[in-house]
Design a protein around this motif. Structure first.
Motif, PDB file in Angstrom:
ATOM      1  N   ASP A 444       0.821  -1.188   0.000  1.00  0.00           N
ATOM      2  CA  ASP A 444       0.000   0.000   0.000  1.00  0.00           C
ATOM      3  C   ASP A 444       0.865   1.253   0.000  1.00  0.00           C
ATOM      4  O   ASP A 444       1.022   1.906   1.005  1.00  0.00           O
ATOM      5  CB  ASP A 444      -0.881  -0.065   1.258  1.00  0.00           C
ATOM      6  CG  ASP A 444      -1.986   0.935   1.202  1.00  0.00           C
ATOM      7  OD1 ASP A 444      -2.276   1.419   0.084  1.00  0.00           O
ATOM      8  OD2 ASP A 444      -2.556   1.237   2.267  1.00  0.00           O
ATOM      9  N   ALA A 445       1.454   1.557  -1.145  1.00  0.00           N
ATOM     10  CA  ALA A 445       2.216   2.804  -1.264  1.00  0.00           C
ATOM     11  C   ALA A 445       1.549   3.659  -2.336  1.00  0.00           C
ATOM     12  O   ALA A 445       0.948   3.102  -3.246  1.00  0.00           O
ATOM     13  CB  ALA A 445       3.659   2.502  -1.663  1.00  0.00           C
ATOM     14  N   PRO A 446       1.640   4.983  -2.252  1.00  0.00           N
ATOM     15  CA  PRO A 446       2.378   5.720  -1.232  1.00  0.00           C
ATOM     16  C   PRO A 446       1.663   5.653   0.117  1.00  0.00           C
ATOM     17  O   PRO A 446       0.455   5.517   0.178  1.00  0.00           O
ATOM     18  CB  PRO A 446       2.356   7.162  -1.778  1.00  0.00           C
ATOM     19  CG  PRO A 446       1.124   7.223  -2.631  1.00  0.00           C
ATOM     20  CD  PRO A 446       0.977   5.858  -3.228  1.00  0.00           C
ATOM     21  N   SER A 447       2.476   5.708   1.170  1.00  0.00           N
ATOM     22  CA  SER A 447       1.899   5.709   2.514  1.00  0.00           C
ATOM     23  C   SER A 447       2.635   6.744   3.350  1.00  0.00           C
ATOM     24  O   SER A 447       3.658   7.279   2.922  1.00  0.00           O
ATOM     25  CB  SER A 447       2.024   4.312   3.121  1.00  0.00           C
ATOM     26  OG  SER A 447       3.361   3.903   3.099  1.00  0.00           O
ATOM     27  N   SER A 448       2.100   7.001   4.531  1.00  0.00           N
ATOM     28  CA  SER A 448       2.686   8.056   5.362  1.00  0.00           C
ATOM     29  C   SER A 448       4.032   7.625   5.928  1.00  0.00           C
ATOM     30  O   SER A 448       4.281   6.444   6.129  1.00  0.00           O
ATOM     31  CB  SER A 448       1.768   8.373   6.527  1.00  0.00           C
ATOM     32  OG  SER A 448       0.473   8.545   6.069  1.00  0.00           O
ATOM     33  N   ALA A 449       4.885   8.582   6.205  1.00  0.00           N
ATOM     34  CA  ALA A 449       6.120   8.309   6.928  1.00  0.00           C
ATOM     35  C   ALA A 449       5.855   8.597   8.400  1.00  0.00           C
ATOM     36  O   ALA A 449       4.951   9.373   8.737  1.00  0.00           O
ATOM     37  CB  ALA A 449       7.228   9.207   6.398  1.00  0.00           C
ATOM     38  N   THR A 450       6.648   7.959   9.284  1.00  0.00           N
ATOM     39  CA  THR A 450       6.459   8.246  10.712  1.00  0.00           C
ATOM     40  C   THR A 450       7.050   9.624  11.023  1.00  0.00           C
ATOM     41  O   THR A 450       7.884  10.139  10.269  1.00  0.00           O
ATOM     42  CB  THR A 450       7.194   7.217  11.585  1.00  0.00           C
ATOM     43  OG1 THR A 450       8.597   7.346  11.324  1.00  0.00           O
ATOM     44  CG2 THR A 450       6.752   5.795  11.278  1.00  0.00           C
ATOM     45  N   ASN A 451       6.612  10.203  12.118  1.00  0.00           N
ATOM     46  CA  ASN A 451       7.156  11.503  12.520  1.00  0.00           C
ATOM     47  C   ASN A 451       8.666  11.454  12.663  1.00  0.00           C
ATOM     48  O   ASN A 451       9.366  12.389  12.313  1.00  0.00           O
ATOM     49  CB  ASN A 451       6.527  11.951  13.842  1.00  0.00           C
ATOM     50  CG  ASN A 451       5.107  12.422  13.608  1.00  0.00           C
ATOM     51  OD1 ASN A 451       4.760  12.801  12.474  1.00  0.00           O
ATOM     52  ND2 ASN A 451       4.284  12.365  14.645  1.00  0.00           N
ATOM     53  N   GLU A 452       9.163  10.296  13.180  1.00  0.00           N
ATOM     54  CA  GLU A 452      10.603  10.128  13.368  1.00  0.00           C
ATOM     55  C   GLU A 452      11.330  10.210  12.019  1.00  0.00           C
ATOM     56  O   GLU A 452      12.328  10.913  11.873  1.00  0.00           O
ATOM     57  CB  GLU A 452      10.851   8.778  14.063  1.00  0.00           C
ATOM     58  CG  GLU A 452      12.297   8.428  14.332  1.00  0.00           C
ATOM     59  CD  GLU A 452      13.037   9.517  15.109  1.00  0.00           C
ATOM     60  OE1 GLU A 452      12.382  10.271  15.843  1.00  0.00           O
ATOM     61  OE2 GLU A 452      14.280   9.612  14.921  1.00  0.00           O
ATOM     62  N   GLN A 453      10.792   9.497  11.034  1.00  0.00           N
ATOM     63  CA  GLN A 453      11.408   9.537   9.700  1.00  0.00           C
ATOM     64  C   GLN A 453      11.400  10.959   9.139  1.00  0.00           C
ATOM     65  O   GLN A 453      12.382  11.407   8.555  1.00  0.00           O
ATOM     66  CB  GLN A 453      10.631   8.621   8.728  1.00  0.00           C
ATOM     67  CG  GLN A 453      10.864   7.143   8.971  1.00  0.00           C
ATOM     68  CD  GLN A 453       9.919   6.284   8.121  1.00  0.00           C
ATOM     69  OE1 GLN A 453       8.722   6.531   8.055  1.00  0.00           O
ATOM     70  NE2 GLN A 453      10.474   5.268   7.483  1.00  0.00           N
ATOM     71  N   LEU A 454      10.305  11.643   9.327  1.00  0.00           N
ATOM     72  CA  LEU A 454      10.205  13.000   8.787  1.00  0.00           C
ATOM     73  C   LEU A 454      11.186  13.938   9.483  1.00  0.00           C
ATOM     74  O   LEU A 454      11.842  14.754   8.844  1.00  0.00           O
ATOM     75  CB  LEU A 454       8.768  13.528   8.950  1.00  0.00           C
ATOM     76  CG  LEU A 454       7.727  12.847   8.061  1.00  0.00           C
ATOM     77  CD1 LEU A 454       6.320  13.345   8.391  1.00  0.00           C
ATOM     78  CD2 LEU A 454       8.031  13.080   6.584  1.00  0.00           C
ATOM     79  N   ARG A 455      11.312  13.762  10.821  1.00  0.00           N
ATOM     80  CA  ARG A 455      12.231  14.614  11.579  1.00  0.00           C
ATOM     81  C   ARG A 455      13.653  14.427  11.066  1.00  0.00           C
ATOM     82  O   ARG A 455      14.383  15.374  10.876  1.00  0.00           O
ATOM     83  CB  ARG A 455      12.147  14.281  13.074  1.00  0.00           C
ATOM     84  CG  ARG A 455      12.224  15.525  13.942  1.00  0.00           C
ATOM     85  CD  ARG A 455      12.170  15.272  15.438  1.00  0.00           C
ATOM     86  NE  ARG A 455      11.807  13.924  15.778  1.00  0.00           N
ATOM     87  CZ  ARG A 455      10.621  13.545  16.274  1.00  0.00           C
ATOM     88  NH1 ARG A 455       9.718  14.370  16.508  1.00  0.00           N
ATOM     89  NH2 ARG A 455      10.352  12.299  16.556  1.00  0.00           N
TER      90      ARG A 455
END
Ligand code: ASP
Length: 625
Positions: A444-455
């Protein structure tokens, strides 16, 4: 220890172990027939009722059994293994299969594509798909052997790279080590392959993955596709055409012996002639378009080097410069036309060649510019800013260190397979394609990234306004125009008929807003609630070639609003709005305003003033049950 199904014909009288899937099961009283399937084919097995106990379709089995010759009149000529059957002695169930979400013994064309992609690993069990993937593998293996035999070197070029200008939008990948910076996925290995010519390899190829963030089209896979990318030094355009022609002719005669090439050598058609005679630069030259085995290859040559630049030329972007490359910006001008670069760029011919098969552009290529001065001139004509030029400084630098004259081509593997197999879409020849709306198969992509990944990559996501805001925006828009309107709150409704009932308004005054794709661009169409759009009329009226309804997912993507709640305001979603005359006869109109639970009504004249639709007659009566 394991015998393949296909080998059973040679093992009559011996006991074998077979592994595979239950293809079909037929119960005949005390005995049961099971066709076992492995990668090599099918074979019939005979089991006692006891042994067959609990065996279901698609279970994975390991069996031991005796290979027996079938009596003459029971031979099945349709099966390669039709002369034998297996008398099963023992059965081991290696894995039980649940009931499949769809049949896999059909061609599958009429099964919803979203579901086919979700369970692609099952969809590939379908014989048509298995065949397509096997043929594709044979084609790429053939290409590798053919080119290796002609002194080509296969080189892998980076996927994490910098923009490569093929006229589409880049996919970008954030860098963690250098937050705020991005890689681009290559639209093709164009610059790297040219640099390999500077490096002296002289003959390069790669079965290359390319990534383009362009609007999905039928003959293009959204996202990624594969091409045979090749480049040669010290050659002429003639050499490229001949090599390609020989390669593809041999592929057809070796791998698709049932197919016929209509004309050899392939016709070469100057661009101007193709446009004048066929109205397209990729004419379908088949004399019998219903003949599934006919392949009409041709070359289109003598393209203009430039087209007039439009806002669609995303990369060259501004829409302000006058010229956009017709192929890409490394294509060499025809030597006779160099002088015209100063005086009349639009009449300069380019040394571009397009490979056309049955009306599809299967590939393109060119002789490249190897004079940094000419390259700089092209950058100027396509309106590159200093900053944009800087992005390609490495090419200009490299070309000062001894660059051979060179050129190449890149036939699309997916497109070729689609055309040669007569498949309706490139997705039918790819294992895990991305759907037309950009969803990957199975995962299931695209999917959200975690906040940690974004940081870590220093990115903050700005969420699109939630659907509720559409309502607010309409209200603000109406207030800004100082018009009178009425709002309704009601139980959630999902169809025009339910909405009319709950609002106690007539169906006719309800404005039904639909999202469609017209030649692959999203548009909005509003018709009266008791009418539906007549696709034929609409196409004729607005000269649209391809018109289709958006799927529920696409409606969400375009408007951010769930299907059934879309208000007839194209301007809120930045897409054009077309309105049917059926709505004009109403004094007031009413619509769901971005939510299933809220509606707004206003005077029709006010609506026209604010929504600014293009008005035409393109509806037909809708049978409301
Ligand atoms: N890079 C071009 C493309 O992908 C092909 C070429 O010019 O060789 O279309």
């Amino acid at each position: 220890m394991r015998t393949l199904v296909i080998e059973t014909g040679k093992k009559i009288g011996t006991e074998v172990t077979l592994c595979g899937w239950v293809n079909t099961r037929r119960d005949h009283g005390r005995i049961v027939f099971i066709d076992l399937r492995d990668r090599s084919g099918l074979v019939q097995m005979v089991l006692t009722k006891d042994l067959a106990q609990g065996l279901g379709v698609e279970d994975v089995l390991e069996i031991r059994g005796l290979v027996k010759l079938r009596p003459e009149k029971l031979i099945n000529p349709k099966l390669t293994t039709g002369k034998v059957e297996i008398e099963v002695k023992t059965v081991k169930i290696l894995n039980k299969a649940s009931e499949l979400p769809f049949p896999i013994d059909t061609d599958g064309y009429d099964i919803n594509e979203e579901i086919r992609m979700k369970y692609r690993y099952l969809d590939i069990r379908r014989p048509r798909m298995t065949r397509n993937l096997r043929l594709r593998s044979q084609v790429t293996t053939f290409i590798r052997n053919f080119l290796a035999g002609r002194d080509f070197v296969e080189v892998e070029t980076p996927i994490l790279t910098k923009t490569t200008p093929e006229g589409a939008r880049d996919f970008i990948v954030p860098s963690r080590l250098q937050p705020g910076k991005f890689y681009a996925l290559p639209q093709s290995p164009q610059q790297y392959k040219q640099l390999l010519m500077v490096a002296g390899l002289e003959r390069y190829f790669q079965i290359a993955r390319c990534f383009r963030d362009e609007d999905p089209r039928k003959d293009r896979a959204y996202g990624e596709f594969t091409q045979l990318d090749l480049e040669m030094s010290f050659i002429t355009q003639e050499d490229i055409l001949r090599l390609t022609e020989e390669l593809f002719t041999q592929i057809v005669t070796t791998i698709f012996p049932g197919k016929r090439i209509q004309t050899s050598p392939w016709p070469r058609i100057p661009h101007a002639e193709a446009m004048a005679k066929y109205g397209t630069d990729k004419p379908d030259l088949r004399l019998d378009k219903n003949d599934p085995d006919l392949l009409a290859f041709s070359w289109t040559i003598d393209f203009p080097l430039f087209n007039k630049q439009t806002t669609d030329d995303f990369y060259y972007g501004s829409g302000k410069a006058k010229f956009a490359p017709s192929h890409h910006m490394f294509t060499a001008p025809h030597p006779d036309d160099i002088g015209l670069l100063e005086t009349d760029p639009l009449s300069v011919r380019g040394l571009q060649h397009d490979l056309v098969l049955n009306g599809f552009e299967v590939g393109g290529g060119s002789i490249r510019i190897h004079d940094p001065k000419v390259q700089a001139k092209i950058f100027e004509l396509i309106g590159f800013s200093e900053e944009q030029k800087q992005q390609f400084a490495h090419m200009l630098t490299a070309f000062t260190y001894g660059v051979p004259p060179h050129g190449g081509i890149a036939p699309g593997i997916d497109r070729f397979m689609m055309a040669v197999l007569g498949e309706p879409s490139v997705r039918e020849v790819m294992a895990y394609p991305t759907s037309a709306s950009g969803q990957t198969s199975v995962m299931d992509a695209p999917s959200s990234a975690t906040n940690e990944q974004l940081r870590e990559v220093g990115i903050q996501v700005i969420r699109k306004k939630p659907a509720a805001d559409v309502y607010t925006r309409i209200v603000e828009l109406l207030d800004a125009h100082e018009v009178a309107y009425k709002t309704y709150e009601h139980e959630p409704v999902f169809t025009s008929a339910d909405a009319a009932k709950i609002r106690d308004t007539s169906l006719h005054i309800g404005a039904k807003a639909l999202v469609l794709f017209a030649d692959d661009k999203p548009i909005m169409v509003a018709v009266a609630g008791d009418k539906k759009i007549d696709m034929k009329k609409f196409k004729k009226l607005y000269q649209v070639r391809d018109l289709r309804m958006a799927s529920a997912l696409e409606v969400q993507q375009v408007t951010g609003v769930p299907i059934g709640a879309v208000p007839p305001f194209g301007n809120i979603f930045a897409i054009p709005l077309y309105m049917d005359t059926s709505l004009q006869s109403n004094e007031t109109i009413v619509f769901n305003a971005g939510l299933h639970t809220k509606s707004i009504s206003l005077k029709e004249v006010d609506f026209e003033k604010i929504a600014k639709p293009m008005i035409g007659e393109f509806s037909q009566t809708h049978e409301v049950a």
